[in-house]
Write a protein that holds these residues in place. Structure first.
Motif, PDB file in Angstrom:
ATOM      1  N   GLN A 146      -6.440   1.507  -4.602  1.00  0.00           N
ATOM      2  CA  GLN A 146      -5.290   1.598  -3.695  1.00  0.00           C
ATOM      3  C   GLN A 146      -4.049   2.150  -4.409  1.00  0.00           C
ATOM      4  O   GLN A 146      -3.202   2.787  -3.780  1.00  0.00           O
ATOM      5  CB  GLN A 146      -4.983   0.219  -3.101  1.00  0.00           C
ATOM      6  CG  GLN A 146      -6.002  -0.189  -2.038  1.00  0.00           C
ATOM      7  CD  GLN A 146      -5.863  -1.652  -1.629  1.00  0.00           C
ATOM      8  OE1 GLN A 146      -4.762  -2.192  -1.598  1.00  0.00           O
ATOM      9  NE2 GLN A 146      -6.978  -2.292  -1.323  1.00  0.00           N
ATOM     10  N   GLY A 183       0.780  -1.224   0.000  1.00  0.00           N
ATOM     11  CA  GLY A 183       0.000   0.000   0.000  1.00  0.00           C
ATOM     12  C   GLY A 183       0.814   1.277   0.000  1.00  0.00           C
ATOM     13  O   GLY A 183       0.252   2.367   0.108  1.00  0.00           O
ATOM     14  N   ALA A 210      -2.161   5.364  -3.008  1.00  0.00           N
ATOM     15  CA  ALA A 210      -0.737   5.335  -2.662  1.00  0.00           C
ATOM     16  C   ALA A 210       0.035   6.423  -3.405  1.00  0.00           C
ATOM     17  O   ALA A 210       0.892   7.093  -2.833  1.00  0.00           O
ATOM     18  CB  ALA A 210      -0.148   3.957  -2.978  1.00  0.00           C
TER      19      ALA A 210
END
Lengths: 246, 246
Positions: B177, B32, B181
């Motif tokens: 994600q 992540g 990130a």
DNA sequence: GCAATAGTGTCTTTGAGACACTATAGG
DNA sequence: CCTATAGTGTCTCAAAGACACTATTGC
């Protein structure tokens, strides 16, 4: 071996020589058409061919400084105060220059309309050419120009760089003609007007107006100068063309 | 003097030697977090310091090929089939390398999550480092990394390159994600889901679903692969931050 | 008067984002 | 049962674009 000692024993000649040039895609708008600055090469290779202005980077000169110098040599001073200059891309395929391995760091410049260019450096002539007529360029300059045009068209969308093409004070109509020339399509005058004024920091009013109306009639237009925005939010998006997306 | 004759009398050594390197800002997502590939330099200059992977361009090698080679040396093969690689910018200030005039053509790479990097070339070690912890880099690599991150964050907005960070088949949640990130901010799951599916050509359904639900519960997610779009229309814009605009 | 341009009003459609909600899984 | 996630419904607001219209100038 310490770093000092290492550096002392270092010979630059141990590495294969590569020459570095800067080439400039300098754009301006003349008579409503997007034009690029070309030179006629006075020296080999490609003597007599048209090319982008450029030349070798001097020792102890930054790349930005070299690009600025090359641009000045062909356009004269004065321009540079208001011109925008940014690095575009580097071209380094072996064989792109018949002499040796030459790396070309290309720059992109936006300039307000200029009277005429002048020869300088190793160019025997320099002139502005409408971009549609700029074919058959030396080296890989055709590809460089195409990349520069792509970048310029995209940057008008989300930056206020269109103001680099007009005088310090300008009308919304003049700004619209910049967009029309660079994008190659007409824009709706009314919607463009409202849109430009609605983007924070794009333009700011000078309070003045033009001394006369348009050449073929019309009211006097209000004058504006560039605002303090570095990015346009929301952006001025081109109508999405189906080709280019896929 | 004809062109043939000119070329014959040409001596490359007449020009000041400039060395050319490629340096790669290789980004991936691990646990992540957005990570960059760094090497520990085994040789002078900056021996023992962390730096971006890179090295000298070989004669008769294109810049793109050199970047691909440097990336491969540190990450192993396999990656490259799916990684995205593009030229970033060229750095050439005199003095940026204490040895001699060195031009660095920087590249930007997006790769799916990889197990571990390995040493190669003149690096004594190579590893993925979260970008916030990548400070104190050799040469001007700190600035190069910053430029690469800017470019990466901007490109997620208007290109489907986020798919270069995930496996060939992925869920919308995994894609979200990636955005979280890279941009460093959470995105609203429901709105993101609908938005991604509404952009033509961004993703296409495989028909399948994940074998299991999430680690902490939840339904099985549908699987997608990258679509055929090269640009996202309309774009996935980051919320406009007041700083950065002016 | 006529033509061309500056600038504004207004309506429709699209998209972004907030919020709520259901359904499905793991533990 | 509890919690987390996938995915959908719906509402509001901002913005893009189409169209219409007025006002002002040169000729």
């Amino acid at each position: 071996m310490g770093e000092e000692e290492f550096l002392a024993g270092y010979d630059a000649r141990d590495y294969p020589a590569v020459a570095v040039t800067v080439d400039v895609v300098a754009l301006t708008i003349r008579a409503g058409r997007l034009c690029v600055l070309l030179v006629e090469r006075g020296e080999h290779p490609f003597a007599g061919h048209r090319a982008l202005p450029g030349g070798f980077v001097r020792p102890d000169e930054t790349l930005d400084a070299a690009a600025l110098r090359e641009l000045t040599e062909e356009t004269g001073l004065g321009v540079l105060e208001r011109a925008h200059l940014e690095q575009l891309k580097t071209y380094g395929d072996p064989g792109r220059d018949p002499r040796m391995r030459v790396l070309s760091v290309a720059y992109l410049a936006f300039a307000p309309s200029l009277p005429e260019a002048r020869a300088g450096g190793d160019a025997s002539a320099a002139y502005w050419v409408p971009v549609e007529e700029a074919s058959g360029l030396a080296f890989d300059h055709g590809a460089v120009l195409a990349d520069g045009l792509d970048r310029a068209r995209a940057k008008l969308e989300y930056t206020p760089l269109a103001t680099a093409f007009v005088e310090r004070e300008f009308t919304i109509g003049e700004l619209r003609q910049v967009y029309a020339a660079v994008w190659g399509e007409e824009l709706h005058a009314g919607n463009f007007h409202r849109k430009v004024l609605s983007v924070p920091g794009f333009v700011e009013s000078t309070g003045g107006t033009t001394a006369k109306g348009g050449e073929r009639g019309g009211p006097r237009a209000k004058l504006y100068r560039a605002g303090d925005a570095r990015l346009l939010h929301p952006a001025l998006l081109r109508p999405a063309r189906e080709d280019g997306i896929r």
